[in-house]
Design a protein around this motif. Structure first.
Motif, PDB file in Angstrom:
ATOM      1  N   ALA A   1       0.849  -1.310   0.082  1.00 19.12           N
ATOM      2  CA  ALA A   1       0.039   0.102   0.019  1.00 19.12           C
ATOM      3  C   ALA A   1       1.067   1.251  -0.057  1.00 19.12           C
ATOM      4  N   VAL A   2       1.876   1.104   0.785  1.00 22.09           N
ATOM      5  CA  VAL A   2       2.722   2.255   0.908  1.00 22.09           C
ATOM      6  C   VAL A   2       3.528   2.537  -0.607  1.00 22.09           C
ATOM      7  N   SER A   3       4.035   1.543  -1.285  1.00 20.46           N
ATOM      8  CA  SER A   3       4.739   1.511  -2.491  1.00 20.46           C
ATOM      9  C   SER A   3       3.847   1.942  -3.756  1.00 20.46           C
ATOM     10  N   THR A   4       2.494   1.588  -3.505  1.00 20.04           N
ATOM     11  CA  THR A   4       1.537   1.864  -4.432  1.00 20.04           C
ATOM     12  C   THR A   4       1.216   3.368  -4.559  1.00 20.04           C
ATOM     13  N   ALA A   5       0.788   3.702  -3.268  1.00 19.13           N
ATOM     14  CA  ALA A   5       0.823   5.216  -3.020  1.00 19.13           C
ATOM     15  C   ALA A   5       1.910   6.075  -3.442  1.00 19.13           C
TER      16      ALA A   5
END
Length: 232
Positions: free
Chosen positions: A140-144
């Motif tokens: 989720a962090v890397s997607t954001a």
């Protein structure tokens, strides 16, 4: 027919589909969130065969779609297609002081939704879970980050610690929707959990679903006016 809101032929077909009072009532019931066919039938007093007919007309016109519930894989939810409905602009703005996105673990869908919302709207936003995970999912962090967004926090929170009575709660998963139940200021989006698959592709797909829905909700939402300060 190809769904292209710029085509008069499509717009005529969409308006024709909405010309029936029952179909218009279905669309109005789905304006903010998803509903199961049974919920729609009970809400509108429509027998299952007639409801199925009307949903078929709306789906053929590109106004609604259907998703399968991730809870038991048998249930289905009906949703509006924001890009199609936006072209018809049938509703007045919703006024809220804050939006709170809630999923099961506050690990992927709700923090991503909050990050997208913060980029799209000046209305304050928060996220929470009904059974919070120890931390936000790394993907989720890397997607954001891939989309130039920053998550509010890598910590998670329980919905009881975050939600205020005046907030608009958006349950972005079926588990949260079932646990919290319906209420006047609650909306349900049936978005799949990307955690079990744990691939960039599923996280991107979920990001796209959230972004499409948030673009629609942000366009029809305005901030609650601040109360004027009384002079001393």
């Amino acid at each position: 027919m190809a769904i292209d809101p710029s085509l008069p032929r499509w717009r005529a077909a969409a308006h024709h589909a909405l010309g029936d009072p029952a179909r218009l009532a279905i669309v109005e019931a789905l304006l903010l969130g998803d509903l199961a066919p049974g919920e729609l039938g009970r809400l509108l007093g429509l027998p299952s065969n007639l409801l199925a007919h009307h949903l078929g007309v709306l789906q053929a016109a590109g106004l609604v779609g259907r998703t399968r519930s991730e809870v038991d894989r048998r249930g289905r939810y009906v949703r509006l297609i924001p890009s199609a409905l936006r072209a018809l602009n049938p509703i007045t703005p919703l006024t809220v002081p804050r939006v709170v996105f809630v999923c099961t673990r506050n690990g992927a869908r709700s923090p991503l939704a909050a990050a997208i919302w913060a980029d799209r709207s000046p209305i304050p936003v928060a996220s929470a879970g009904i059974r919070p995970a120890p931390r936000v999912h790394p993907r989720a962090v890397s997607t954001a980050h891939r989309h130039g967004l920053r998550l509010q926090s890598r910590d998670t929170a329980h919905v009881d610690e975050v939600l205020a009575p005046t907030d608009l709660l958006v349950a972005v998963c079926d588990n949260a929707h079932r646990a919290l139940g319906p209420a006047p200021r609650r909306v349900h989006w049936s978005v799949p959990d990307p955690g079990p698959a744990d691939t960039e592709e599923i996280f991107e797909e979920v990001f796209g679903q959230l972004a499409e829905r948030i673009d629609w909700l942000a366009a029809i939402t305005t901030a609650t006016p601040a109360h004027p300060t009384t002079p001393n």
